[in-house]
Design an enzyme around this catalytic site. Structure first.
Site, PDB file in Angstrom:
ATOM      1  N   LYS A  52      23.670 -40.605  12.946  1.00  0.00           N
ATOM      2  CA  LYS A  52      23.973 -40.329  14.352  1.00  0.00           C
ATOM      3  C   LYS A  52      25.484 -40.326  14.569  1.00  0.00           C
ATOM      4  O   LYS A  52      26.029 -39.443  15.238  1.00  0.00           O
ATOM      5  CB  LYS A  52      23.298 -41.378  15.253  1.00  0.00           C
ATOM      6  N   GLN A  96      19.588 -49.436  18.238  1.00  0.00           N
ATOM      7  CA  GLN A  96      18.653 -48.977  17.217  1.00  0.00           C
ATOM      8  C   GLN A  96      17.487 -49.965  17.066  1.00  0.00           C
ATOM      9  O   GLN A  96      17.698 -51.171  16.979  1.00  0.00           O
ATOM     10  CB  GLN A  96      19.392 -48.807  15.872  1.00  0.00           C
ATOM     11  N   ASP A 119      18.524 -42.482  24.716  1.00  0.00           N
ATOM     12  CA  ASP A 119      17.274 -42.494  23.940  1.00  0.00           C
ATOM     13  C   ASP A 119      16.066 -42.138  24.815  1.00  0.00           C
ATOM     14  O   ASP A 119      15.006 -41.808  24.297  1.00  0.00           O
ATOM     15  CB  ASP A 119      17.024 -43.902  23.374  1.00  0.00           C
TER      16      ASP A 119
HETATM   17  N1  GUN Z   1      14.136 -46.313  15.763  1.00  0.00           N
HETATM   18  C1  GUN Z   1      13.419 -45.251  15.338  1.00  0.00           C
HETATM   19  N2  GUN Z   1      13.680 -44.173  16.086  1.00  0.00           N
HETATM   20  C2  GUN Z   1      14.575 -44.549  17.014  1.00  0.00           C
HETATM   21  C3  GUN Z   1      15.251 -43.876  18.066  1.00  0.00           C
HETATM   22  O1  GUN Z   1      15.053 -42.697  18.338  1.00  0.00           O
HETATM   23  N3  GUN Z   1      16.125 -44.627  18.786  1.00  0.00           N
HETATM   24  C4  GUN Z   1      16.343 -45.927  18.547  1.00  0.00           C
HETATM   25  N4  GUN Z   1      17.195 -46.583  19.315  1.00  0.00           N
HETATM   26  N5  GUN Z   1      15.745 -46.595  17.570  1.00  0.00           N
HETATM   27  C5  GUN Z   1      14.870 -45.899  16.810  1.00  0.00           C
END
Ligand code: GUN
Length: 293
Positions: A52, A96, A119
């Site tokens: 990311k 995350q 998100d």
């Molecule tokens: N863990 C797995 N997928 C995601 C996501 O799209 N965002 C976040 N914050 N954690 C994750």
């Protein structure tokens, strides 16, 4: 059969975003800034977050990675979230998941300012999504809708069968496909682990979204001729002949299913790369105040 190339599409969209960033810079406005909170040492999470942050750099966004040890307290994570909520330079941020067991993920998610929740996990954004109001869409469903749209796949009037009801993929996907919107207007069946005779539903599907987290769950005899199959699964299975000792497979038995499809996504290189692109698009929206005016 057309292979949906998520990697190539994601690269195209990143170029489009980079061009937007150039315009933002040229007009003297603030460059989009995404922050990511990574708690602990989960190797998969570390890879996702690194991806990311790198993607931000690639399109010209500012990014901030906040790494914290696994033994951080819930209160300390909350404090960090409040700080990010109040930081005017940060347009959007993510925490995350999963978080270490002693931290209540729900409490953390609720503490995030919905205006910065790129998100799309905060209940305010989930509720707005369900009502068709402006919101941040969760990354995976958003990425899938973008693929359907860019590949010109008709959804209106089609029967979509979603396999899996998670909060971040199956449930929002079922809502979005059923809505009165450009990549919606489907008749949706949401199937899950308790569904009786799931294969019978799958065989009726014009569009299958496989998001159940079981390697190669969708077999050739579960798919109608001409179906569109979107594979959300990323499962590690042992493969002693591979350098890392494992390989990634989806929730779809690709070799059996692909010959029957009109469109199918591969794993890797399908849905996965699109999720990061969605996060960047949400951050761009946050930077422009497009969702909450
Ligand atoms: N863990 C797995 N997928 C995601 C996501 O799209 N965002 C976040 N914050 N954690 C994750």
């Amino acid at each position: 059969m057309t292979l949906i190339d998520g990697k190539a599409l994601s690269a195209t969209i990143k170029e489009e975003i980079a061009a937007e960033v150039e315009k933002i810079k040229a007009s003297g406005n603030k460059v989009p800034h995404l922050a990511a909170v990574l708690v602990g040492e989960d190797p998969a999470s570390a890879v996702y977050v690194r991806n990311k942050v790198r993607s931000c750099e690639k399109v010209g966004f500012k990014s901030t990675l906040l790494k914290r040890p696994a033994d951080i307290t819930e209160e300390e994570v909350l404090e960090l979230v409040h700080k990010l909520n109040d930081d005017d330079d940060i347009d959007g941020f993510i925490v995350q998941l999963p978080l270490p067991k002693h931290i209540n993920e729900e409490r953390i998610t609720l503490a995030i300012d919905p205006r910065k929740d790129v998100d799309g996990f905060h209940p305010v954004n989930v509720g707005r999504m369900a009502l068709g109001l402006p919101c941040y869409l969760p990354a995976t469903p958003f990425g899938i809708l973008t693929m359907l749209e860019r590949y010109g796949i008709e959804t209106s009037g089609k029967h979509a069968v979603v396999i899996g009801r998670s909060n971040i993929v199956g449930t929002p996907m079922s809502i979005l496909l059923s809505r009165k919107s450009k990549t919606g207007n489907c008749t949706v069946t949401l199937t899950h682990s308790r569904t009786k005779d799931l294969p019978a539903f799958a065989r009726e599907a014009d569009i299958i979204i496989a998001a159940i987290g079981i390697p190669e769950f969708v077999k050739g005899d579960m798919v109608k001729e001409g179906a569109v199959v979107i594979d959300v699964g990323i499962n590690r299975v042992e493969a002693p002949d591979r350098p890392r000792g494992y390989k990634l497979v989806g929730d779809v038995a690709f070799d059996e299913v692909a010959p029957k499809c009109s469109f199918i996504t591969p794993v890797p290189g399908g849905v996965g790369p699109m999720t990061v692109t969605s996060l960047l698009l949400n951050t761009l929206k946050a930077n422009r105040n497009e969702v909450y005016r």
